[in-house]
Scaffold this motif. Structure first.
Motif, PDB file in Angstrom:
ATOM      1  N   ARG A  39       0.713  -1.155   0.032  1.00 16.22           N
ATOM      2  CA  ARG A  39      -0.058   0.120  -0.150  1.00 16.22           C
ATOM      3  C   ARG A  39       0.796   1.196   0.054  1.00 16.22           C
ATOM      4  O   ARG A  39       0.468   2.428  -0.696  1.00 16.22           O
ATOM      5  CB  ARG A  39      -0.981   0.045   1.284  1.00 16.22           C
ATOM      6  N   GLY A  40       2.078   1.181   0.508  1.00 12.38           N
ATOM      7  CA  GLY A  40       2.831   2.439   0.634  1.00 12.38           C
ATOM      8  C   GLY A  40       3.347   2.715  -0.626  1.00 12.38           C
ATOM      9  O   GLY A  40       3.375   4.037  -1.038  1.00 12.38           O
ATOM     10  N   THR A  41       3.395   1.965  -1.574  1.00 16.21           N
ATOM     11  CA  THR A  41       3.928   2.055  -3.040  1.00 16.21           C
ATOM     12  C   THR A  41       2.730   2.828  -3.839  1.00 16.21           C
ATOM     13  O   THR A  41       2.918   3.651  -4.582  1.00 16.21           O
ATOM     14  CB  THR A  41       4.132   0.906  -3.857  1.00 16.21           C
ATOM     15  N   VAL A  42       1.355   2.293  -3.461  1.00 18.53           N
ATOM     16  CA  VAL A  42       0.358   2.929  -4.049  1.00 18.53           C
ATOM     17  C   VAL A  42       0.069   4.194  -3.753  1.00 18.53           C
ATOM     18  O   VAL A  42      -0.161   5.119  -4.541  1.00 18.53           O
ATOM     19  CB  VAL A  42      -1.023   1.980  -3.860  1.00 18.53           C
ATOM     20  N   GLU A  52       0.127  16.343  -9.793  1.00 14.99           N
ATOM     21  CA  GLU A  52      -0.263  16.793 -11.278  1.00 14.99           C
ATOM     22  C   GLU A  52      -1.579  17.208 -11.512  1.00 14.99           C
ATOM     23  O   GLU A  52      -1.989  17.307 -12.594  1.00 14.99           O
ATOM     24  CB  GLU A  52       0.369  15.569 -12.230  1.00 14.99           C
ATOM     25  N   ARG A  53      -2.135  17.280 -10.200  1.00 14.17           N
ATOM     26  CA  ARG A  53      -3.994  17.731 -10.372  1.00 14.17           C
ATOM     27  C   ARG A  53      -4.712  16.545 -11.245  1.00 14.17           C
ATOM     28  O   ARG A  53      -5.718  17.185 -11.686  1.00 14.17           O
ATOM     29  CB  ARG A  53      -3.872  19.146 -10.704  1.00 14.17           C
ATOM     30  N   LEU A  54      -4.156  15.355 -11.130  1.00 16.67           N
ATOM     31  CA  LEU A  54      -5.167  14.396 -11.860  1.00 16.67           C
ATOM     32  C   LEU A  54      -6.076  13.656 -10.723  1.00 16.67           C
ATOM     33  O   LEU A  54      -6.948  13.304 -10.944  1.00 16.67           O
ATOM     34  CB  LEU A  54      -4.300  13.552 -12.566  1.00 16.67           C
ATOM     35  N   LEU A  55      -5.655  13.894  -9.507  1.00 13.05           N
ATOM     36  CA  LEU A  55      -6.377  13.208  -8.535  1.00 13.05           C
ATOM     37  C   LEU A  55      -6.550  14.283  -7.275  1.00 13.05           C
ATOM     38  O   LEU A  55      -5.761  15.133  -7.114  1.00 13.05           O
ATOM     39  CB  LEU A  55      -5.855  11.936  -7.708  1.00 13.05           C
ATOM     40  N   THR A  56      -7.769  14.015  -6.695  1.00 14.98           N
ATOM     41  CA  THR A  56      -7.991  14.885  -5.491  1.00 14.98           C
ATOM     42  C   THR A  56      -8.522  14.089  -3.965  1.00 14.98           C
ATOM     43  O   THR A  56      -8.702  12.604  -4.400  1.00 14.98           O
ATOM     44  CB  THR A  56      -9.406  15.686  -5.858  1.00 14.98           C
ATOM     45  N   ASN A  57      -8.280  14.495  -2.898  1.00 14.30           N
ATOM     46  CA  ASN A  57      -8.771  13.868  -1.610  1.00 14.30           C
ATOM     47  C   ASN A  57      -7.885  12.380  -1.664  1.00 14.30           C
ATOM     48  O   ASN A  57      -8.443  11.352  -0.962  1.00 14.30           O
ATOM     49  CB  ASN A  57     -10.111  13.315  -1.837  1.00 14.30           C
ATOM     50  N   VAL A  58      -6.737  12.437  -1.725  1.00 11.77           N
ATOM     51  CA  VAL A  58      -5.804  11.246  -1.677  1.00 11.77           C
ATOM     52  C   VAL A  58      -5.314  11.539  -0.067  1.00 11.77           C
ATOM     53  O   VAL A  58      -4.854  12.272   0.548  1.00 11.77           O
ATOM     54  CB  VAL A  58      -4.443  11.497  -2.635  1.00 11.77           C
ATOM     55  N   SER A  59      -5.734  10.353   0.421  1.00  8.64           N
ATOM     56  CA  SER A  59      -5.436  10.252   1.940  1.00  8.64           C
ATOM     57  C   SER A  59      -5.182   8.493   2.327  1.00  8.64           C
ATOM     58  O   SER A  59      -5.615   7.642   1.507  1.00  8.64           O
ATOM     59  CB  SER A  59      -6.610  10.800   2.680  1.00  8.64           C
ATOM     60  N   LYS A  60      -5.024   8.389   3.725  1.00  7.24           N
ATOM     61  CA  LYS A  60      -4.894   6.966   4.111  1.00  7.24           C
ATOM     62  C   LYS A  60      -6.525   6.372   3.956  1.00  7.24           C
ATOM     63  O   LYS A  60      -6.673   5.109   4.400  1.00  7.24           O
ATOM     64  CB  LYS A  60      -4.391   6.994   5.105  1.00  7.24           C
ATOM     65  N   GLY A  61      -7.287   7.123   4.030  1.00  7.59           N
ATOM     66  CA  GLY A  61      -8.868   6.763   4.296  1.00  7.59           C
ATOM     67  C   GLY A  61      -9.684   6.376   3.040  1.00  7.59           C
ATOM     68  O   GLY A  61      -9.223   5.435   2.223  1.00  7.59           O
ATOM     69  N   SER A  62     -10.558   7.397   2.706  1.00  7.31           N
ATOM     70  CA  SER A  62     -11.659   7.022   1.696  1.00  7.31           C
ATOM     71  C   SER A  62     -10.669   7.179   0.223  1.00  7.31           C
ATOM     72  O   SER A  62      -9.562   7.945   0.136  1.00  7.31           O
ATOM     73  CB  SER A  62     -12.502   7.812   1.599  1.00  7.31           C
ATOM     74  N   PRO A  63     -11.081   6.364  -0.717  1.00  6.43           N
ATOM     75  CA  PRO A  63     -10.378   6.407  -2.285  1.00  6.43           C
ATOM     76  C   PRO A  63     -10.306   7.650  -2.431  1.00  6.43           C
ATOM     77  O   PRO A  63     -11.322   8.649  -2.304  1.00  6.43           O
ATOM     78  CB  PRO A  63     -11.446   5.412  -2.903  1.00  6.43           C
ATOM     79  N   ALA A  64      -9.512   7.928  -3.395  1.00  8.76           N
ATOM     80  CA  ALA A  64      -9.117   9.285  -4.108  1.00  8.76           C
ATOM     81  C   ALA A  64     -10.186   9.516  -5.146  1.00  8.76           C
ATOM     82  O   ALA A  64     -11.045   8.535  -5.590  1.00  8.76           O
ATOM     83  CB  ALA A  64      -7.723   9.217  -4.827  1.00  8.76           C
ATOM     84  N   THR A  65     -10.263  10.574  -5.658  1.00 15.48           N
ATOM     85  CA  THR A  65     -11.123  10.856  -6.768  1.00 15.48           C
ATOM     86  C   THR A  65     -10.545  11.511  -7.904  1.00 15.48           C
ATOM     87  O   THR A  65      -9.418  12.316  -7.832  1.00 15.48           O
ATOM     88  CB  THR A  65     -12.137  12.121  -6.184  1.00 15.48           C
ATOM     89  N   VAL A  66     -10.995  11.144  -9.249  1.00 18.91           N
ATOM     90  CA  VAL A  66     -10.385  11.542 -10.320  1.00 18.91           C
ATOM     91  C   VAL A  66     -10.773  13.213 -10.356  1.00 18.91           C
ATOM     92  O   VAL A  66     -11.875  13.478 -10.265  1.00 18.91           O
ATOM     93  CB  VAL A  66     -10.726  10.958 -11.637  1.00 18.91           C
ATOM     94  N   ALA A  67      -9.783  14.101 -10.753  1.00 16.97           N
ATOM     95  CA  ALA A  67      -9.984  15.407 -10.955  1.00 16.97           C
ATOM     96  C   ALA A  67     -11.012  15.820 -11.872  1.00 16.97           C
ATOM     97  O   ALA A  67     -10.928  14.951 -12.968  1.00 16.97           O
ATOM     98  CB  ALA A  67      -8.958  16.207 -10.825  1.00 16.97           C
TER      99      ALA A  67
END
Length: 282
Positions: A39-42, A52-67
């Motif tokens: 998971r660390g690599t992910v 690169e502003r392709l994803l938002t809400n990247v965290s250890k919790g809920s899944p990220a969202t495509v920008a």
């Protein structure tokens, strides 16, 4: 598999719309299982895409969202102007996603345009973009005229300042031309780069992208100091890279569509009438 390889694969899925704007990404656990990594690599890969502003809400919790629509840079009356160094590069990169890239520019030295080519060239070399054809036309002031600016405070410094501007105009033009024409041999892209000379100093800079966008900025003069031949000269000049760029888009309403259309008419009229052959030599 490294985190950069994971990022490359996810980036491709986003660019190809396999992962849609606004869509929730798979969980980090599912991505780790798919790519055979921890998971660390992910998380490292996701952080790259967030930068690169392709994803938002990247965290250890809920899944990220495509920008939202990562390849589209907003325009229209509701979008405030931004400095040229901020606004131009992403729009040029987005323009290179088209099969036929057409860029027209009116400017003083083409330094902003040359700098903005860095990202699309990187993405072409990385295999992320592959236009079939690129046409670039640039209108620059003639070497034969007395420039309105940059202008020395002391008229005795006019010749030295003109030679300095001319060297910069030609150097930037050569770099722009060389970097784009190199795409012919490296990637088989049909590239044309043309320059013509204006008999006046343009008071504004204008970039026209793929017939659909017009980016416009005023050259605002101020008094400043510059070292030329180991001597500090006082001059009136405009720092074009900091000029505030206003963006107009064909599909953003009647106001924007009219501005884009009239800008193309103006550029083509200058190109076909009073401009002359420009040779990038001192």
């Amino acid at each position: 598999m490294s985190h950069r390889e994971v990022a490359d694969e996810l980036r491709t899925r986003i660019r190809d719309r396999v992962l849609q704007p606004g869509q929730r990404m798979p969980t980090q656990a599912r991505l780790a299982e798919e790519f055979g990594v921890d998971r660390g690599t992910v998380r490292q890969a996701l952080r790259i895409l967030q930068e690169e502003r392709l994803l938002t809400n990247v965290s250890k919790g809920s899944p990220a969202t495509v920008a939202p629509d990562p390849d589209r840079v907003p325009a229209g009356p509701g979008v405030p102007p931004q400095p040229t160094t901020v606004a131009l590069a992403p729009r040029i990169a987005a323009a290179f996603a088209a099969p036929h890239v057409a860029i027209d520019a009116i400017c003083l030295t083409s330094i902003s345009l040359t700098l903005s080519m860095g990202e699309p060239l990187r993405r072409i070399h990385a295999g992320e973009l592959k236009p079939a054809k690129v046409d670039v036309r640039v209108l620059l002031p003639s070497r034969e005229i007395d420039l309105a600016f940059p202008a020395p405070v002391d008229p005795a410094d006019a010749d030295r300042l003109h030679e300095r501007w001319l060297a910069m105009r030609n150097a930037q033009g050569h770099v722009l031309q060389h970097n784009l024409l190199a795409l012919r041999s490296t990637h088989g892209i049909d590239v044309q780069v043309s320059f013509r000379a204006l008999p006046f100093t343009p008071p504004v800079k204008l970039y026209l992208l793929n017939g659909a966008e017009a980016l416009f900025a005023y050259y605002t003069l101020r008094r400043r100091e510059q070292e030329i031949d180991h001597e500090q000269l006082q001059l009136y000049d405009a720092e074009g890279t900091r000029s505030m760029l206003f963006a107009f888009e064909q599909g953003a309403g009647l106001r924007d569509a009219a501005f884009v259309e009239q800008s193309h008419l103006w550029f083509n009229a200058l190109w076909e009438t009073i401009s002359s052959e420009l040779v990038l030599t001192n």
